[in-house]
Enzyme design. Structure first.
Site, PDB file in Angstrom:
ATOM      1  N   HIS A  55      29.716  49.081  35.664  1.00 14.11           N
ATOM      2  CA  HIS A  55      29.047  48.191  36.621  1.00 14.11           C
ATOM      3  C   HIS A  55      27.759  48.826  37.159  1.00 14.11           C
ATOM      4  CE1 HIS A  55      31.823  44.845  37.056  1.00 14.11           C
ATOM      5  NE2 HIS A  55      32.851  45.655  37.222  1.00 14.11           N
ATOM      6  N   GLY A 107      39.996  48.572  41.094  1.00 14.26           N
ATOM      7  CA  GLY A 107      38.688  49.187  41.286  1.00 14.26           C
ATOM      8  C   GLY A 107      37.656  48.181  41.730  1.00 14.26           C
ATOM      9  N   GLN A 167      28.955  44.960  42.559  1.00  8.49           N
ATOM     10  CA  GLN A 167      29.707  43.699  42.578  1.00  8.49           C
ATOM     11  C   GLN A 167      29.556  42.965  43.905  1.00  8.49           C
ATOM     12  OE1 GLN A 167      33.505  45.642  40.913  1.00  8.49           O
ATOM     13  NE2 GLN A 167      33.589  43.555  40.126  1.00  8.49           N
ATOM     14  N   CYS A 182      38.453  41.834  35.825  1.00  4.47           N
ATOM     15  CA  CYS A 182      37.350  42.221  36.714  1.00  4.47           C
ATOM     16  C   CYS A 182      37.202  41.158  37.798  1.00  4.47           C
ATOM     17  CB  CYS A 182      36.067  42.309  35.892  1.00  4.47           C
ATOM     18  SG  CYS A 182      34.625  42.801  36.832  1.00  4.47           S
ATOM     19  N   LEU A 183      36.998  41.583  39.029  1.00  2.86           N
ATOM     20  CA  LEU A 183      36.788  40.634  40.127  1.00  2.86           C
ATOM     21  C   LEU A 183      35.570  39.741  39.868  1.00  2.86           C
ATOM     22  CD1 LEU A 183      37.347  43.042  43.157  1.00  2.86           C
ATOM     23  CD2 LEU A 183      38.889  41.205  42.422  1.00  2.86           C
ATOM     24  N   HIS A 209      35.435  51.433  33.320  1.00  3.60           N
ATOM     25  CA  HIS A 209      35.088  50.043  33.642  1.00  3.60           C
ATOM     26  C   HIS A 209      34.183  49.995  34.880  1.00  3.60           C
ATOM     27  CE1 HIS A 209      36.151  45.646  34.275  1.00  3.60           C
ATOM     28  NE2 HIS A 209      35.646  45.986  35.438  1.00  3.60           N
ATOM     29  N   GLU A 210      34.573  50.714  35.940  1.00  4.59           N
ATOM     30  CA  GLU A 210      33.788  50.667  37.187  1.00  4.59           C
ATOM     31  C   GLU A 210      32.414  51.308  37.002  1.00  4.59           C
ATOM     32  OE1 GLU A 210      34.654  48.675  39.370  1.00  4.59           O
ATOM     33  OE2 GLU A 210      36.697  48.442  38.629  1.00  4.59           O
TER      34      GLU A 210
HETATM   35 NI    NI Z   1      34.805  45.041  37.099  1.00 10.61          NI
END
Ligand code: NI
Length: 168
Positions: free
Chosen positions: A143, A47, A52, A97-98, A139-140
């Site tokens: 953000h 995701g 981000q 997470c990225l 999770h997404e």
């Molecule tokens: Ni993330």
């Protein structure tokens, strides 16, 4: 298309609250293509969320269908203005997470959710999601409200893990 730079913790911009998308115009569609390209260019994230890459609009992409271990899922989803409307159960699971490339963490999430979102064709959807996909969606969506999984750890001492190589 272009690959965007990913903001990493502790960049303060990751704490911004994203705003709703009013209309899916050409600019938004181009951005979604860039966001998808950015997701795929990296280490195989399931995701990615617009903030981000420093675009503070309520857009996320989730796709858990390419996991090594197959999971129940809705395939590739582009979600605009997503909103969770029902939560059920609780489960602890590992997340990465990225924007937090050096760590993973154990986070408690709802096991089952119901959510509404609009896709890139401005179609409204209402779906139920469970398990790993539901975790990825939660999770997404965090953000979009300026939250990272780090903010949801019960304990940094017992629930945070260093990693050498990013992998899914
Ligand atoms: Ni993330």
């Amino acid at each position: 298309m272009s690959i965007k730079e990913i903001l990493t913790y502790p960049n303060e911009a990751l704490k911004n609250i994203s705003t709703e998308v009013e209309a899916v115009d050409d600019e938004i569609l181009q951005f979604i293509r860039d966001l998808e390209e950015t997701r795929q260019s990296g280490p195989g994230a399931v995701g990615i969320a617009a903030p981000q890459v420093d675009v503070h609009k309520r857009i996320v992409i989730v796709d858990v269908s390419n996991m090594r271990k197959p999971v129940d899922n809705h395939g590739h989803m582009i979600m605009i203005n997503p909103e969770i409307i029902h939560w059920e159960g609780m489960a602890k699971g590992r997340e990465g997470c990225l924007s937090v490339p050096d760590f993973t963490g154990n986070v408690i999430r709802a096991e089952k959710i119901k959510l509404r979102y609009m896709d890139e064709h401005s179609q409204q959807h209402e779906i139920e999601s469970t398990g790993f996909e539901a975790r990825a969606i939660q999770h997404e969506l965090d953000h979009l409200d300026g939250l990272l999984f780090l903010d949801r750890l019960v304990s940094r001492r017992t629930d945070l893990f260093e990693r050498k190589v990013y992998k899914k």
